[in-house]
Design a protein around this motif. Sequence first.
Motif, short mmCIF file in Angstrom:
data_model
loop_
_atom_site.label_atom_id
_atom_site.label_comp_id
_atom_site.label_asym_id
_atom_site.label_seq_id
_atom_site.Cartn_x
_atom_site.Cartn_y
_atom_site.Cartn_z
N ASP A 275 0.92 -1.34 0.01
CA ASP A 275 -0.04 -0.48 0.27
C ASP A 275 0.69 1.18 0.06
OD1 ASP A 275 -2.02 1.49 0.36
OD2 ASP A 275 -2.64 0.32 2.46
N ALA A 276 0.65 2.28 -0.45
CA ALA A 276 1.08 3.34 -1.02
C ALA A 276 0.83 4.70 0.71
CB ALA A 276 0.44 4.48 -1.68
N ALA A 277 2.54 5.15 1.26
CA ALA A 277 1.91 6.15 2.94
C ALA A 277 1.06 7.17 1.32
CB ALA A 277 3.30 6.52 3.84
N THR A 278 0.86 7.93 1.91
CA THR A 278 0.11 8.90 0.98
C THR A 278 0.08 10.59 1.63
OG1 THR A 278 -2.59 8.78 2.16
CG2 THR A 278 -1.94 8.05 -0.04
N GLU A 279 0.17 10.47 3.38
CA GLU A 279 0.81 11.55 4.32
C GLU A 279 1.17 11.56 5.61
OE1 GLU A 279 -2.94 13.00 4.97
OE2 GLU A 279 -2.39 14.19 6.05
N ALA A 280 1.91 12.36 6.41
CA ALA A 280 2.64 11.87 7.55
C ALA A 280 2.30 12.74 8.67
CB ALA A 280 3.93 11.05 6.97
N ARG A 281 2.71 12.93 9.35
CA ARG A 281 2.05 14.41 10.18
C ARG A 281 2.43 13.83 11.44
NH1 ARG A 281 -3.55 13.60 8.39
NH2 ARG A 281 -3.91 12.03 10.48
N GLY A 282 2.25 14.59 13.06
CA GLY A 282 2.52 14.20 14.59
C GLY A 282 4.69 14.44 14.36
N GLY A 283 4.67 13.96 15.53
CA GLY A 283 6.03 14.17 15.60
C GLY A 283 6.76 12.94 16.89
N ASP A 284 7.88 13.24 16.82
CA ASP A 284 9.02 12.00 17.41
C ASP A 284 7.98 11.38 18.89
OD1 ASP A 284 10.60 10.33 18.08
OD2 ASP A 284 11.87 11.62 19.23
#
Length: 294
Positions: A77-86
């Motif tokens: 599958d594709a990763a379409t977006e990423a957000r957040g932090g450590d």
Amino acid sequence: MQCDVAIIGGSYAGLSAAMMLARGRRDVVILDTRAPRNRFASHSHGFFGQDGAAPRTMLETGRAKVLAYPTVRWLPDAATEARGGDNAFQVVTGEHGTITARKVVLAYGVSDVLPQIPGLAERWGKTVVHCPYCHGYELEGPQSVLAVAPMSAHQAMLITEWGPTTLFANGVAFDEATLAELARKGVTVEQARVTAIKDEATVCLEDGRALRMSSMYVATSVKPNSSIGAQLGCTTEEGRFGPYLRTDAMRATTVPGVFAAGDIIRDMHNATFASADGVMAGASAHRELVFGAM
Ligand SMILES: Cc1cc2nc3c(=O)[nH]c(=O)nc-3n(C[C@H](O)[C@H](O)[C@H](O)COP(=O)(O)OP(=O)(O)OC[C@H]3O[C@@H](n4cnc5c(N)ncnc54)[C@H](O)[C@@H]3O)c2cc1C
């Protein structure tokens, strides 16, 4: 879905990162769209112990070895977006919802941007290639280089190591010193514009000539396969062939908790570098899970 580390891209870099984390008994999710950069070539060369193997076989074997560890999950599958932090990233996927992960390894590779010349794309990875170390030994006969920038002169001079070489300037201007150096190296320079590639790698010119070649080298520009590095705020550098993500020696990007590996972090690309980067990124992510940010 939750995991310790989400890996975006499951090829040479991503699978190598996964192996380190799997051996560290960590929960890993690998997302991969199965389009490695070298999929156009029937054989891969120069990788330790795998010289001449088919890319597909190398990656299937690599994937099977990694998936033998019970803490690794593979999502086609594709990763379409990423957000957040450590320690609290969210990776949005095409079909599997959102993954939460403490660390992220970016390994989504790059794509080649090919010159728009009829017949060129169809021969990419076969007789139209970019890397003499990958293909030069097998491609015997008259070779050519398609100029895309003044630095193509250096590519042509290097290629003479593998055989007689013609440089098709195709509108790129070379200064007198460079032309003299090319002549010293025995490179023939053709100024007529290239209109098409046919047969094995025969070069058709605007003046009607067709020069029979067995190979054509072209230094492609590249673009990352995803904007996720940028979305997360990772710093980018401008390389000779395109942008790449800045990492330190541990393959940490400029964003805490985000590591990166492979063609997306370097100017010189090959499968060995990608795998080595992945090993470092995987081990570094593991160390941060154990010790916190170093
Ligand atoms: C024609 C050709 C021949 C080559 N031959 C050789 C050779 O003989 N020897 C050699 O050492 N090198 C060779 N290379 C270079 C080699 O292919 C690359 O250096 C290597 O593939 C880089 O590995 P990587 O893991 O960084 O990226 P890739 O192998 O390109 O893998 C990236 C992976 O990420 C996946 N992906 C992309 N976007 C997403 C997303 N959003 N979500 C999930 N997954 C995603 C892709 O589907 C792909 O599987 C060749 C390159 C080309 C173009």
